[in-house]
Motif scaffolding. Structure first.
Motif, PDB file in Angstrom:
ATOM      1  N   UNK A  16       0.828  -1.195   0.000  1.00 11.20           N
ATOM      2  CA  UNK A  16       0.000   0.000   0.000  1.00 11.20           C
ATOM      3  C   UNK A  16       0.867   1.250   0.000  1.00 11.20           C
ATOM      4  N   UNK A  17       0.258   2.353  -0.347  1.00  8.62           N
ATOM      5  CA  UNK A  17       0.968   3.635  -0.340  1.00  8.62           C
ATOM      6  C   UNK A  17       1.502   3.939   1.052  1.00  8.62           C
ATOM      7  N   UNK A  18       0.708   3.644   2.084  1.00  8.50           N
ATOM      8  CA  UNK A  18       1.149   3.911   3.464  1.00  8.50           C
ATOM      9  C   UNK A  18       2.391   3.089   3.815  1.00  8.50           C
ATOM     10  N   UNK A  19       2.416   1.829   3.402  1.00  7.66           N
ATOM     11  CA  UNK A  19       3.579   0.977   3.678  1.00  7.66           C
ATOM     12  C   UNK A  19       4.798   1.493   2.923  1.00  7.66           C
ATOM     13  N   UNK A  20       4.590   1.953   1.695  1.00  5.17           N
ATOM     14  CA  UNK A  20       5.694   2.508   0.919  1.00  5.17           C
ATOM     15  C   UNK A  20       6.226   3.787   1.572  1.00  5.17           C
ATOM     16  N   UNK A  21       5.334   4.675   1.975  1.00  8.45           N
ATOM     17  CA  UNK A  21       5.779   5.927   2.615  1.00  8.45           C
ATOM     18  C   UNK A  21       6.605   5.631   3.852  1.00  8.45           C
ATOM     19  N   UNK A  22       6.187   4.651   4.635  1.00 11.61           N
ATOM     20  CA  UNK A  22       6.930   4.300   5.851  1.00 11.61           C
ATOM     21  C   UNK A  22       8.307   3.730   5.492  1.00 11.61           C
ATOM     22  N   UNK A  23       8.368   2.874   4.487  1.00 12.98           N
ATOM     23  CA  UNK A  23       9.660   2.321   4.061  1.00 12.98           C
ATOM     24  C   UNK A  23      10.553   3.417   3.486  1.00 12.98           C
ATOM     25  N   UNK A  24       9.967   4.343   2.752  1.00 16.38           N
ATOM     26  CA  UNK A  24      10.724   5.468   2.193  1.00 16.38           C
ATOM     27  C   UNK A  24      11.296   6.328   3.318  1.00 16.38           C
ATOM     28  N   UNK A  25      10.484   6.583   4.341  1.00 19.99           N
ATOM     29  CA  UNK A  25      10.946   7.342   5.504  1.00 19.99           C
ATOM     30  C   UNK A  25      12.100   6.619   6.195  1.00 19.99           C
ATOM     31  N   UNK A  26      11.953   5.315   6.416  1.00 18.86           N
ATOM     32  CA  UNK A  26      13.025   4.547   7.074  1.00 18.86           C
ATOM     33  C   UNK A  26      14.318   4.577   6.255  1.00 18.86           C
ATOM     34  N   UNK A  27      14.174   4.508   4.924  1.00 21.21           N
ATOM     35  CA  UNK A  27      15.360   4.596   4.072  1.00 21.21           C
ATOM     36  C   UNK A  27      16.064   5.936   4.271  1.00 21.21           C
ATOM     37  N   UNK A  28      15.319   7.035   4.186  1.00 20.14           N
ATOM     38  CA  UNK A  28      15.925   8.351   4.335  1.00 20.14           C
ATOM     39  C   UNK A  28      16.517   8.538   5.739  1.00 20.14           C
ATOM     40  N   UNK A  29      15.837   8.020   6.751  1.00 26.35           N
ATOM     41  CA  UNK A  29      16.370   8.097   8.118  1.00 26.35           C
ATOM     42  C   UNK A  29      17.688   7.325   8.218  1.00 26.35           C
ATOM     43  N   UNK A  30      17.756   6.172   7.582  1.00 27.70           N
ATOM     44  CA  UNK A  30      18.980   5.368   7.592  1.00 27.70           C
ATOM     45  C   UNK A  30      20.130   6.115   6.921  1.00 27.70           C
ATOM     46  N   UNK A  31      19.844   6.776   5.805  1.00 28.33           N
ATOM     47  CA  UNK A  31      20.871   7.573   5.123  1.00 28.33           C
ATOM     48  C   UNK A  31      21.374   8.673   6.059  1.00 28.33           C
ATOM     49  N   UNK A  32      20.468   9.367   6.703  1.00 30.85           N
ATOM     50  CA  UNK A  32      20.861  10.450   7.613  1.00 30.85           C
ATOM     51  C   UNK A  32      21.661   9.889   8.788  1.00 30.85           C
ATOM     52  N   UNK A  33      21.221   8.780   9.355  1.00 31.95           N
ATOM     53  CA  UNK A  33      21.955   8.175  10.472  1.00 31.95           C
ATOM     54  C   UNK A  33      23.367   7.772  10.063  1.00 31.95           C
ATOM     55  N   UNK A  34      23.537   7.368   8.819  1.00 36.30           N
ATOM     56  CA  UNK A  34      24.861   6.930   8.369  1.00 36.30           C
ATOM     57  C   UNK A  34      25.863   8.074   8.337  1.00 36.30           C
ATOM     58  N   UNK A  35      25.372   9.306   8.356  1.00 38.74           N
ATOM     59  CA  UNK A  35      26.267  10.470   8.365  1.00 38.74           C
ATOM     60  C   UNK A  35      26.874  10.712   9.745  1.00 38.74           C
ATOM     61  N   UNK A  36      26.277  10.133  10.786  1.00 34.10           N
ATOM     62  CA  UNK A  36      26.750  10.323  12.160  1.00 34.10           C
ATOM     63  C   UNK A  36      26.878  11.810  12.501  1.00 34.10           C
ATOM     64  N   UNK A  37      25.852  12.559  12.099  1.00 30.46           N
ATOM     65  CA  UNK A  37      25.845  13.999  12.294  1.00 30.46           C
ATOM     66  C   UNK A  37      24.596  14.359  13.101  1.00 30.46           C
ATOM     67  N   UNK A  38      24.802  14.729  14.356  1.00 33.07           N
ATOM     68  CA  UNK A  38      23.685  15.002  15.259  1.00 33.07           C
ATOM     69  C   UNK A  38      22.793  16.131  14.738  1.00 33.07           C
ATOM     70  N   UNK A  39      23.397  17.186  14.210  1.00 31.33           N
ATOM     71  CA  UNK A  39      22.614  18.313  13.699  1.00 31.33           C
ATOM     72  C   UNK A  39      21.760  17.890  12.507  1.00 31.33           C
ATOM     73  N   UNK A  40      22.332  17.111  11.615  1.00 22.91           N
ATOM     74  CA  UNK A  40      21.579  16.622  10.459  1.00 22.91           C
ATOM     75  C   UNK A  40      20.418  15.743  10.914  1.00 22.91           C
ATOM     76  N   UNK A  41      20.648  14.902  11.925  1.00 21.56           N
ATOM     77  CA  UNK A  41      19.579  14.039  12.430  1.00 21.56           C
ATOM     78  C   UNK A  41      18.464  14.874  13.052  1.00 21.56           C
ATOM     79  N   UNK A  42      18.825  15.921  13.776  1.00 22.53           N
ATOM     80  CA  UNK A  42      17.804  16.796  14.363  1.00 22.53           C
ATOM     81  C   UNK A  42      16.991  17.500  13.277  1.00 22.53           C
ATOM     82  N   UNK A  43      17.660  17.952  12.237  1.00 18.30           N
ATOM     83  CA  UNK A  43      16.968  18.589  11.116  1.00 18.30           C
ATOM     84  C   UNK A  43      16.023  17.598  10.444  1.00 18.30           C
TER      85      UNK A  43
END
Length: 102
Positions: A16-43
């Motif tokens: 479903x679209x909702x499941x895709x949006x959640x997976x898309x969010x998790x992907x982007x969160x994972x990319x941000x977490x991989x930067x190990x940048x606290x300010x970027x994570x807060x943003x």
């Protein structure tokens, strides 16, 4: 990163679209977490609602292939630890994802 990207692609194709949006969010969160940048994570956290906004396929948006390619290019650059390529891929991702009709 690769697992999150695969999940995103799998959800786009099958769920479903909702499941895709959640997976898309998790992907982007994972990319941000991989930067190990606290300010970027807060943003990112502050922008979470925008990241989770409904994705609408329409004629004014680039093809699904172009959007997916941009995601794969970001991950490839990060995994190769190529900072310049990652920055360029991220800029292309933003351009492709926000392209408006002329």
């Amino acid at each position: 990163l690769e697992r999150a990207l695969k999940e995103r692609a799998d959800k786009y194709a099958t769920d479903s679209e909702a499941a895709y949006r959640e997976a898309d969010y998790r992907f982007h969160r994972t990319v941000v977490q991989s930067a190990h940048n606290k300010l970027l994570m807060e943003l990112f956290t502050c922008l979470a609602d925008e990241v989770k906004a409904p994705i609408v396929d329409n004629e004014s948006k680039p093809s699904r292939t172009a959007r997916n390619r941009a995601h794969y290019d970001v991950v490839a650059a990060i995994l190769s630890r190529d900072e310049r390529a990652a920055m360029q891929a991220a800029l292309v991702h933003l351009e492709v994802s926000t392209m408006m009709p002329e």
